[in-house]
Design an enzyme around this catalytic site. Structure first.
Site, PDB file in Angstrom:
ATOM      1  CE  LYS A  46      -0.480   3.156  13.177  1.00  0.00           C
ATOM      2  NZ  LYS A  46      -1.065   3.659  11.975  1.00  0.00           N
ATOM      3  CB  THR A  47       5.169   8.857  16.951  1.00  0.00           C
ATOM      4  OG1 THR A  47       5.193   9.184  15.633  1.00  0.00           O
ATOM      5  CG2 THR A  47       6.243   7.281  17.329  1.00  0.00           C
TER       6      THR A  47
ATOM      7  CG  ASP B 272      -3.228 -10.214  12.236  1.00  0.00           C
ATOM      8  OD1 ASP B 272      -2.248 -10.888  12.385  1.00  0.00           O
ATOM      9  OD2 ASP B 272      -3.540  -9.385  11.596  1.00  0.00           O
TER      10      ASP B 272
ATOM     11  CE  LYS C 121      -4.520   0.868  16.352  1.00  0.00           C
ATOM     12  NZ  LYS C 121      -5.227   2.323  16.097  1.00  0.00           N
TER      13      LYS C 121
ATOM     14  CD  GLN D 182      -3.495 -14.480   3.716  1.00  0.00           C
ATOM     15  OE1 GLN D 182      -4.053 -13.664   4.025  1.00  0.00           O
ATOM     16  NE2 GLN D 182      -2.767 -15.049   4.825  1.00  0.00           N
TER      17      GLN D 182
ATOM     18  CE  LYS E 138      -7.795  -1.259  14.219  1.00  0.00           C
ATOM     19  NZ  LYS E 138      -7.149  -2.620  14.238  1.00  0.00           N
TER      20      LYS E 138
ATOM     21  NE  ARG F 189      -6.803  -2.224   3.232  1.00  0.00           N
ATOM     22  CZ  ARG F 189      -5.680  -2.747   3.483  1.00  0.00           C
ATOM     23  NH1 ARG F 189      -4.837  -3.117   2.491  1.00  0.00           N
ATOM     24  NH2 ARG F 189      -5.464  -3.337   4.641  1.00  0.00           N
TER      25      ARG F 189
ATOM     26  CB  THR G  83      -0.849   0.064   1.178  1.00  0.00           C
ATOM     27  OG1 THR G  83      -0.160  -0.459   2.496  1.00  0.00           O
ATOM     28  CG2 THR G  83      -2.115  -1.042   0.797  1.00  0.00           C
TER      29      THR G  83
ATOM     30  CG  HIS H 223       4.650   0.346   8.655  1.00  0.00           C
ATOM     31  ND1 HIS H 223       4.432  -0.224   9.711  1.00  0.00           N
ATOM     32  CD2 HIS H 223       3.880   0.500   7.799  1.00  0.00           C
ATOM     33  CE1 HIS H 223       3.312  -0.746   9.504  1.00  0.00           C
ATOM     34  NE2 HIS H 223       3.010  -0.383   8.127  1.00  0.00           N
TER      35      HIS H 223
ATOM     36  CG  HIS I 227       5.655  -3.901   6.783  1.00  0.00           C
ATOM     37  ND1 HIS I 227       5.563  -2.409   6.438  1.00  0.00           N
ATOM     38  CD2 HIS I 227       4.554  -4.435   6.298  1.00  0.00           C
ATOM     39  CE1 HIS I 227       4.503  -2.392   5.928  1.00  0.00           C
ATOM     40  NE2 HIS I 227       3.702  -3.411   5.749  1.00  0.00           N
TER      41      HIS I 227
END
Length: 430
Positions: free
Chosen positions: A235-236, A197, A232, A176, A80, A84, A38, A43, A46
RNA sequence: GGAGGGGUUCCCGAGUGGUCAAAGGGAACAGACUGUAAAUCUGUCGGCGUAGCCUUCGGAGGUUCAAAUCCUCCCCCCUCCA
């Protein structure tokens, strides 16, 4: 130590299908993980799967990185995430190339070794798969009953569902699974790995392989990375931590790891570095003895920054951090020459302002919210000043009406703005 | 197609004519304490600003001195029945 043992002590195994370890001991095995293309950079979210592949390759097996050009446009119902949009092929290929370059820092794609890594894109085999072929060759082998039993699907059905689920999302596990089947047949790939997940999706694949090919395929998942406080991971305030230095500067990248909480540091250092158990045990002991020195965070930040960027970038980040968080004062800052200043603050967000405006003096509120985008609104500048959270050139600023002029410039060109303790911005007069 | 339940400020979620820029919680940001940690406590959390004003409660209209709240039409979502 074999692959499974390695991952086990690192806390990277959540679940696996029986027989996985035996398979890996029997022969060199291929395994894959999926990455959504995407964006044109990975990031740190991954990074976990990438590290799994790295350990896998180190253990002598063959890693495959699957770019999900086809699956990425559907969206996994277990997240969630909304459905796409289809990426056009040009963007897809561009992203794929960029991702491969980043992956090459971790995995050996180039050598002649039999276990050299490979990059594949499921778009290549899904794009010409017709709907009729799909429902005949794939759909026939899996019952809807089986598919509905998956948690990812169950949570989207029934009375407590907030959103319904489209057929497209429902079919995700089959798509998948088709990937797995394809790689099983074409590349003798017998293992799929991923976050916990993904368990349901992966086992749909192994089931498909079993029914269609009477084949034995395996699944291995790692725990989802969390933070001790429940937030999370990765993330910042400014968003994702990317591997691309243009998106997240090495300084910020380094700072991210350095700021990891004690409770998370030990967990992360096992997952994101290749340090041995002995080395980590040692660091943990040091941390216990002198927690304020934060040996775990420092080493974690060093290892990951060097791996993702390089040693030079790491050293620059350390130097900048020492100046910003050390005992630097307004005076010592003022002494920096332009070269040093730039070198140290490379990677700190910089804004420009017209020198002529500064000659006349610019009210601080205007400067930070109107002339530059350091703050999103004037009100926020006021609040921050009121809350004692703003510093200029390392000196607290309490006067809302203060005007910034050329006399505030360091090296006659820069103003160092500090929002709170950790956020630095540079305003450059041009 | 029928019946019912929904769409509120970043998220969850109160609010059913004025006292609502809208409770509460979460997230986030800042301050104190520290170790650039955690926990805790405090403050902020639509925009501009002294008061006050402007924009916001799915969309468009309407009633009213006054609407997130009432009416009309429309859009979207969920559940059950067909």
């Amino acid at each position: 130590m074999n692959f499974i043992e390695e991952l086990t002590w690192r806390g990277m195994i959540h679940d696996m299908k029986p027989g996985t370890e035996e398979q890996l001991q029997k022969e060199m095995t291929s395994a894959y993980i999926g990455i959504d293309p995407t964006a044109d950079s990975l990031h740190i979210g991954h990074l976990v799967s990438v590290m799994m592949l790295k350990h896998f390759q180190i253990a002598g097996h063959k890693p495959l990185a699957l770019v999900g050009g086809a699956t990425g446009m559907i969206g996994d119902p277990s997240g969630k995430s909304l459905e796409r949009n289809l990426l056009d092929e040009k963007t897809l290929r561009h992203n794929q190339e960029c991702l491969k370059k980043q992956l090459a820092k971790f995995l050996d794609f180039e050598s002649d070794a039999p276990n050299a890594a490979e990059l594949v894109n499921n778009y290549d085999w899904m794009k010409d798969f017709s709907f009729l072929d799909f429902i005949r060759d794939i759909g026939k082998h899996i019952t809807v009953n089986y598919m509905m039993a998956k948690d990812s699907v169950k949570s989207r059905l029934g009375e407590d569902a907030k959103m319904g689920m489209s057929f497209t999302e429902f079919s995700y596990q089959l798509v998948q699974g088709t990937d797995f089947l394809h790689l099983y047949k074409e590349k003798n790939c017998k293992l799929q790995m991923g976050g916990s997940d993904q368990w349901g999706n992966i086992t749909t694949g192994t089931e498909l392989i079993r029914r269609k090919e009477s084949g034995d395929a395996f699944a291995l998942t790692c725990p989802l990375i969390t933070k001790a406080d429940g937030g999370k991971f990765g993330k910042t305030e400014s968003g994702n931590i990317w591997l691309d230095p243009k998106l997240t500067t090495p300084y910020k990248f380094y700072q991210f790891w350095l700021n990891v909480s004690d409770a998370d540091a030990e967990k992360y250092i096992k997952i994101f570095t290749l340090l041995s158990k002995q080395e980590i045990d040692e660091l943990v002991k040091e941390q216990e003895a002198a927690p304020h020195l934060r040996p775990l965070q420092k080493r974690l930040a060093k290892e990951v920054t060097c791996m993702v960027h390089d040693e030079q970038e790491y050293e620059k980040a350390v130097e900048a951090s020492q100046i910003l968080f050390g005992k630097a004062t307004t005076e010592s800052l003022a002494k920096l020459d332009k070269e040093t200043f730039l070198a140290v603050f490379e990677g700190v967000p910089t804004f420009e302002i017209d020198r002529a405006k500064l000659d006349a003096g610019v009210p601080i509120i205007e400067l930070l919210a109107a002339e530059t985008a350091v703050f999103p609104s004037k009100g926020e500048v006021r609040r921050t000043i009121k809350g004692n959270g703003l510093s200029l050139n390392k000196a607290k600023l309490t006067d809302q009406d203060y005007s910034v002029s050329t006399s505030d410039l360091i090296s006659e060109a820069y103003v160092l703005v500090q929002k709170g303790k950790k956020n630095y911005y540079i305003i450059e007069a041009v």
